[in-house]
Design a protein around this motif. Sequence first.
Motif, PDB file in Angstrom:
ATOM      1  N   MET A   3       0.831  -1.347   0.067  1.00 18.43           N
ATOM      2  CA  MET A   3      -0.091  -0.130  -0.043  1.00 18.43           C
ATOM      3  C   MET A   3       1.053   1.180   0.133  1.00 18.43           C
ATOM      4  O   MET A   3       1.622   1.614   0.973  1.00 18.43           O
ATOM      5  N   THR A   4       0.778   2.127  -1.035  1.00 16.42           N
ATOM      6  CA  THR A   4       1.523   3.100  -1.184  1.00 16.42           C
ATOM      7  C   THR A   4       1.039   4.152  -0.285  1.00 16.42           C
ATOM      8  O   THR A   4      -0.094   4.464   0.114  1.00 16.42           O
ATOM      9  N   THR A   5       2.101   5.171   0.610  1.00 14.13           N
ATOM     10  CA  THR A   5       1.762   5.973   1.343  1.00 14.13           C
ATOM     11  C   THR A   5       2.279   7.629   0.810  1.00 14.13           C
ATOM     12  O   THR A   5       3.329   7.625   0.462  1.00 14.13           O
ATOM     13  N   LEU A   6       1.336   8.480   0.650  1.00 12.63           N
ATOM     14  CA  LEU A   6       1.765   9.866   0.261  1.00 12.63           C
ATOM     15  C   LEU A   6       1.384  10.815   1.313  1.00 12.63           C
ATOM     16  O   LEU A   6       0.336  10.685   1.963  1.00 12.63           O
ATOM     17  N   THR A   7       2.492  11.463   1.574  1.00 18.76           N
ATOM     18  CA  THR A   7       2.219  12.436   2.752  1.00 18.76           C
ATOM     19  C   THR A   7       2.691  13.804   2.298  1.00 18.76           C
ATOM     20  O   THR A   7       3.882  13.916   1.819  1.00 18.76           O
ATOM     21  N   LEU A   8       1.822  14.851   2.533  1.00 16.04           N
ATOM     22  CA  LEU A   8       2.264  16.119   2.128  1.00 16.04           C
ATOM     23  C   LEU A   8       2.616  17.031   3.245  1.00 16.04           C
ATOM     24  O   LEU A   8       1.589  17.132   4.410  1.00 16.04           O
ATOM     25  N   TYR A   9       3.802  17.656   3.460  1.00 20.73           N
ATOM     26  CA  TYR A   9       4.215  18.600   4.554  1.00 20.73           C
ATOM     27  C   TYR A   9       3.902  19.980   3.914  1.00 20.73           C
ATOM     28  O   TYR A   9       4.322  20.291   2.740  1.00 20.73           O
ATOM     29  N   THR A  10       2.841  20.599   4.599  1.00 19.15           N
ATOM     30  CA  THR A  10       2.479  22.117   4.002  1.00 19.15           C
ATOM     31  C   THR A  10       2.133  22.932   5.142  1.00 19.15           C
ATOM     32  O   THR A  10       2.034  22.764   6.415  1.00 19.15           O
ATOM     33  N   ASN A  11       1.693  24.160   4.829  1.00 18.62           N
ATOM     34  CA  ASN A  11       1.111  25.098   5.610  1.00 18.62           C
ATOM     35  C   ASN A  11      -0.040  25.643   4.698  1.00 18.62           C
ATOM     36  O   ASN A  11       0.245  25.939   3.484  1.00 18.62           O
ATOM     37  N   PRO A  12      -1.062  25.887   5.050  1.00 14.77           N
ATOM     38  CA  PRO A  12      -2.405  26.345   4.133  1.00 14.77           C
ATOM     39  C   PRO A  12      -2.087  27.852   3.708  1.00 14.77           C
ATOM     40  O   PRO A  12      -2.617  28.180   2.768  1.00 14.77           O
ATOM     41  N   MET A  13      -1.105  28.570   4.173  1.00 17.04           N
ATOM     42  CA  MET A  13      -0.762  29.903   3.592  1.00 17.04           C
ATOM     43  C   MET A  13       0.665  29.739   2.620  1.00 17.04           C
ATOM     44  O   MET A  13       1.516  30.419   2.994  1.00 17.04           O
ATOM     45  N   SER A  14       0.633  28.734   1.856  1.00 14.73           N
ATOM     46  CA  SER A  14       1.996  28.536   1.132  1.00 14.73           C
ATOM     47  C   SER A  14       1.579  28.124  -0.312  1.00 14.73           C
ATOM     48  O   SER A  14       0.480  27.762  -0.488  1.00 14.73           O
ATOM     49  N   ARG A  15       2.779  27.801  -0.835  1.00 12.67           N
ATOM     50  CA  ARG A  15       2.808  27.140  -2.088  1.00 12.67           C
ATOM     51  C   ARG A  15       2.324  25.749  -2.036  1.00 12.67           C
ATOM     52  O   ARG A  15       1.978  24.903  -3.085  1.00 12.67           O
ATOM     53  N   GLY A  16       2.080  25.330  -0.752  1.00 11.50           N
ATOM     54  CA  GLY A  16       1.595  23.733  -0.471  1.00 11.50           C
ATOM     55  C   GLY A  16       0.277  23.769  -1.049  1.00 11.50           C
ATOM     56  O   GLY A  16      -0.157  22.507  -1.481  1.00 11.50           O
ATOM     57  N   ARG A  17      -0.407  24.803  -1.360  1.00 10.85           N
ATOM     58  CA  ARG A  17      -1.924  24.772  -1.799  1.00 10.85           C
ATOM     59  C   ARG A  17      -1.893  24.117  -3.246  1.00 10.85           C
ATOM     60  O   ARG A  17      -2.778  23.469  -3.847  1.00 10.85           O
ATOM     61  N   ILE A  18      -0.769  24.312  -3.917  1.00  6.59           N
ATOM     62  CA  ILE A  18      -0.485  23.950  -5.314  1.00  6.59           C
ATOM     63  C   ILE A  18      -0.584  22.438  -5.243  1.00  6.59           C
ATOM     64  O   ILE A  18      -0.962  21.815  -5.969  1.00  6.59           O
ATOM     65  N   ALA A  19       0.413  21.644  -4.431  1.00 10.57           N
ATOM     66  CA  ALA A  19       0.597  20.603  -4.028  1.00 10.57           C
ATOM     67  C   ALA A  19      -0.601  19.759  -3.732  1.00 10.57           C
ATOM     68  O   ALA A  19      -1.003  18.614  -4.121  1.00 10.57           O
ATOM     69  N   ARG A  20      -1.437  20.472  -2.829  1.00  9.29           N
ATOM     70  CA  ARG A  20      -2.535  19.743  -2.506  1.00  9.29           C
ATOM     71  C   ARG A  20      -3.792  19.672  -3.576  1.00  9.29           C
ATOM     72  O   ARG A  20      -4.361  18.527  -3.921  1.00  9.29           O
ATOM     73  N   TRP A  21      -3.621  20.569  -4.636  1.00  8.26           N
ATOM     74  CA  TRP A  21      -4.798  20.682  -5.491  1.00  8.26           C
ATOM     75  C   TRP A  21      -4.126  19.423  -6.367  1.00  8.26           C
ATOM     76  O   TRP A  21      -4.962  18.712  -6.793  1.00  8.26           O
ATOM     77  N   MET A  22      -2.807  19.301  -6.743  1.00  4.52           N
ATOM     78  CA  MET A  22      -2.656  18.226  -7.408  1.00  4.52           C
ATOM     79  C   MET A  22      -2.997  16.934  -7.004  1.00  4.52           C
ATOM     80  O   MET A  22      -3.355  15.997  -7.758  1.00  4.52           O
ATOM     81  N   LEU A  23      -2.701  16.854  -5.653  1.00  8.73           N
ATOM     82  CA  LEU A  23      -3.178  15.642  -4.907  1.00  8.73           C
ATOM     83  C   LEU A  23      -4.438  15.402  -5.004  1.00  8.73           C
ATOM     84  O   LEU A  23      -5.000  14.078  -5.243  1.00  8.73           O
ATOM     85  N   GLU A  24      -5.414  16.202  -4.890  1.00 13.36           N
ATOM     86  CA  GLU A  24      -6.855  16.230  -4.688  1.00 13.36           C
ATOM     87  C   GLU A  24      -7.100  15.772  -6.428  1.00 13.36           C
ATOM     88  O   GLU A  24      -8.188  14.935  -6.505  1.00 13.36           O
ATOM     89  N   GLU A  25      -6.257  16.278  -7.608  1.00 11.79           N
ATOM     90  CA  GLU A  25      -6.792  15.691  -8.866  1.00 11.79           C
ATOM     91  C   GLU A  25      -6.287  14.094  -9.103  1.00 11.79           C
ATOM     92  O   GLU A  25      -7.001  13.563  -9.725  1.00 11.79           O
ATOM     93  N   LEU A  26      -5.194  13.603  -8.227  1.00 16.19           N
ATOM     94  CA  LEU A  26      -5.020  12.300  -8.327  1.00 16.19           C
ATOM     95  C   LEU A  26      -6.083  11.368  -7.910  1.00 16.19           C
ATOM     96  O   LEU A  26      -6.298  10.363  -8.515  1.00 16.19           O
ATOM     97  N   GLY A  27      -6.894  11.672  -6.888  1.00 16.03           N
ATOM     98  CA  GLY A  27      -7.785  10.755  -6.388  1.00 16.03           C
ATOM     99  C   GLY A  27      -7.352   9.839  -5.283  1.00 16.03           C
ATOM    100  O   GLY A  27      -8.010   8.851  -5.185  1.00 16.03           O
ATOM    101  N   GLN A  28      -6.080   9.779  -5.024  1.00 20.99           N
ATOM    102  CA  GLN A  28      -5.347   9.050  -4.252  1.00 20.99           C
ATOM    103  C   GLN A  28      -5.362   9.315  -2.803  1.00 20.99           C
ATOM    104  O   GLN A  28      -5.389  10.514  -2.344  1.00 20.99           O
ATOM    105  N   PRO A  29      -5.515   8.410  -1.734  1.00 19.27           N
ATOM    106  CA  PRO A  29      -5.566   8.823  -0.367  1.00 19.27           C
ATOM    107  C   PRO A  29      -4.110   9.477   0.130  1.00 19.27           C
ATOM    108  O   PRO A  29      -2.912   9.055  -0.406  1.00 19.27           O
ATOM    109  N   TYR A  30      -4.339  10.455   0.983  1.00 21.18           N
ATOM    110  CA  TYR A  30      -2.882  11.100   1.314  1.00 21.18           C
ATOM    111  C   TYR A  30      -3.076  11.609   2.753  1.00 21.18           C
ATOM    112  O   TYR A  30      -4.081  12.035   3.051  1.00 21.18           O
TER     113      TYR A  30
END
Length: 202
Positions: free
Chosen positions: A1-28
Amino acid sequence: MTTLTLYTNPMSRGRIARWMLEELGQPYETVLLDYGSTMKAPEYLAINPMGKVPALRHDDRVVTECAAICTYLADMFPQAGLMPSDRAAFYRWMFFGAGPFEAAVVNKALGVTVPDDKRGMVGYGSFDDVIRTLRGHLAGSPYLVGTSFSAADVYLGAQIGWGMHFGSIPKEPEFVAYAERIMGRPAAIRARAIDEELAGRK
């Protein structure tokens, strides 16, 4: 089972990475970090020595830098359809966003004026060159790579949306129409809602 973990802050460029993860439809999983504290702690510096977000852990692999994260995820999860067959165009516009576009927009926002005789040194020429190039491309294409949405639209599209919102790029008709096409995607809406809720808790 693959594991994806996003390290982020909601007021950062991490919002782009979250959008990408949401597009994948994979759990993270999400690990929230604060500027100046947990982002600079030894535990996180072991993941990203730059002490900034986002970073992505995929099993035992770590990827940093938004453009790299989006490209990596598009490549690793081809079933999401975010890596177009026209790789040349994909790489061109992905790294146009990571290079000339971001540098030109940030320099302009900081009030950095590049002398005419030094434009060859900065890699983007001038802010006007960058805007004209991107505007011309989007005038003839609904997405950055042909007629299909891709990871390049997540990365550079987010920057275009932010740029218009904060006034760092002009609200050209081509940019407005493009942003309307991509920002209404279900994954984009979900990602914004998640980060806005997280930002409200801080």
